[in-house]
Design an enzyme around this catalytic site. Structure first.
Site, PDB file in Angstrom:
ATOM      1  CE  LYS A 127      83.798  58.145 -48.365  1.00 50.49           C
ATOM      2  NZ  LYS A 127      83.267  58.221 -46.997  1.00 50.49           N
TER       3      LYS A 127
HETATM    4  P1  5BU Z   1      81.125  50.089 -41.094  1.00 50.97           P
HETATM    5  O1  5BU Z   1      80.022  50.222 -40.118  1.00 50.97           O
HETATM    6  O2  5BU Z   1      82.377  49.390 -40.499  1.00 50.97           O
HETATM    7  O3  5BU Z   1      80.704  49.484 -42.391  1.00 50.97           O
HETATM    8  O4  5BU Z   1      81.560  51.608 -41.400  1.00 50.97           O
HETATM    9  C1  5BU Z   1      82.467  51.941 -42.402  1.00 50.97           C
HETATM   10  C2  5BU Z   1      82.813  53.414 -42.380  1.00 50.97           C
HETATM   11  O5  5BU Z   1      83.854  53.644 -43.323  1.00 50.97           O
HETATM   12  C3  5BU Z   1      81.687  54.365 -42.752  1.00 50.97           C
HETATM   13  O6  5BU Z   1      81.832  55.529 -41.936  1.00 50.97           O
HETATM   14  C4  5BU Z   1      81.932  54.728 -44.200  1.00 50.97           C
HETATM   15  O7  5BU Z   1      81.590  56.065 -44.517  1.00 50.97           O
HETATM   16  C5  5BU Z   1      83.431  54.565 -44.324  1.00 50.97           C
HETATM   17  N1  5BU Z   1      83.910  54.117 -45.647  1.00 50.97           N
HETATM   18  C6  5BU Z   1      83.590  52.885 -46.176  1.00 50.97           C
HETATM   19  O8  5BU Z   1      82.876  52.100 -45.574  1.00 50.97           O
HETATM   20  N2  5BU Z   1      84.110  52.515 -47.384  1.00 50.97           N
HETATM   21  C7  5BU Z   1      84.904  53.321 -48.119  1.00 50.97           C
HETATM   22  O9  5BU Z   1      85.367  52.946 -49.190  1.00 50.97           O
HETATM   23  C8  5BU Z   1      85.209  54.599 -47.562  1.00 50.97           C
HETATM   24  C9  5BU Z   1      84.714  54.959 -46.329  1.00 50.97           C
HETATM   25 BR1  5BU Z   1      86.311  55.759 -48.474  1.00 50.97          BR
END
Ligand code: 5BU
Length: 265
Positions: free
Chosen positions: A92
């Site tokens: 990011k």
């Molecule tokens: P989760 O465990 O499935 O919630 O992980 C989501 C990943 O995606 C996590 O590494 C965040 O940094 C990433 N992410 C997110 O959740 N939402 C966003 O809008 C963005 C990245 Br951009």
């Protein structure tokens, strides 16, 4: 082979990396990018071993690994490459072009191992040129995913901001695609209409258990995200916190792949 599954996305794509991703996804029958959010190198190696055959890309946060060393990271990236995975550093970036270029070097040096990185367009379009210059400095090519939407509750990326990101990003060859909100299929469909047929949309905020996650995260269904225009579901805890990450990855792979076939047929 990939062309028969990806339809208009393949036909319209002008990006070498997007084509590489579509080919890997078609080989593995999976539109899954694993968010490999584990904070030890051993945990990360275990994940690749367990889920490598079922996912097409690996999303990293290199700065959250407690026992990170350049040597171990190089081994990890080579294991990811051997497992036929694209590597995507979710850094990011948000600074001016010149600094973003320098941040592609530094201790972690993502320019050497990341195929994809995320960036906000808040500082203006030169950030994309800065990141691309970072890759060219080491003779590599890579793709930028611009944050057009986010999955987290209360984020400030409003529809007007999204429109401007898409309008600028669509025209830039260094932009691989956009991050969309996987938790809200209706927002995603709108995003797809704005993005058009060529560029990728990748979506975090996806889980087979739909609803609210930890600390403002929101989750939508993998099939619905793909049908609404997502080309890759980014799944973290749904896989790495499952009792059996391999079976979980397989379930997400099947849901995403079947949805692609449904979408294109
Ligand atoms: P989760 O465990 O499935 O919630 O992980 C989501 C990943 O995606 C996590 O590494 C965040 O940094 C990433 N992410 C997110 O959740 N939402 C966003 O809008 C963005 C990245 Br951009």
């Amino acid at each position: 082979m990939a062309s028969e599954f990806w339809g208009e996305r393949w036909a319209n794509s002008t990006s070498e990396i997007a084509k590489k991703y579509m080919e890997v996804a078609a080989r593995k029958k999976s539109l899954v990018c694993l968010a490999a959010d584990r904070n030890t190198m051993a945990g990360l190696f275990d994940l690749i071993d367990a889920v490598g055959p079922h996912v097409a890309a690996l999303k990293t946060h290199v700065d959250l690994v407690d026992d990170w060393t350049p040597e171990n990271w190089a081994k990890f990236c080579s294991a990811a490459n051997d497992a036929d995975l694209l590597i995507f550093e979710d850094r990011k970036f948000a600074d001016i072009g010149k600094i973003s270029r320098s941040q592609m070097a530094g201790i972690y040096e993502p320019r050497k191992w990341a195929d994809l990185v995320t960036a906000h367009l808040i500082s203006g379009p030169d950030i994309v040129d800065g990141l691309q210059a970072g890759w060219s400095d080491v003779g590599r090519v890579g793709g930028v995913l611009l944050l057009a939407q986010m999955s987290s509750r209360g984020n400030l990326l409003n529809p007007d901001y999204t429109d401007q990101v898409v309008a600028k990003g669509r025209e830039h060859s260094g932009v691989f695609g956009f991050i969309g909100n996987g938790s809200r299929p209706e927002e995603l469909s709108e995003l797809r209409a704005k993005v058009g047929k060529e560029k990728m949309i990748w979506t975090p905020g996806v889980n087979l258990a739909v609803g609210d996650g930890e600390m403002g995260q929101r989750y939508g269904d993998p099939r619905e995200a793909v049908l609404a225009g997502s080309d890759c579901i980014i799944v973290g805890s749904g896989i790495h916190r499952a009792d059996d990450p391999a079976s979980a990855a397989k379930a997400y792979a099947e849901a995403s792949w079947n949805a692609l076939i449904e979408r294109e047929s």
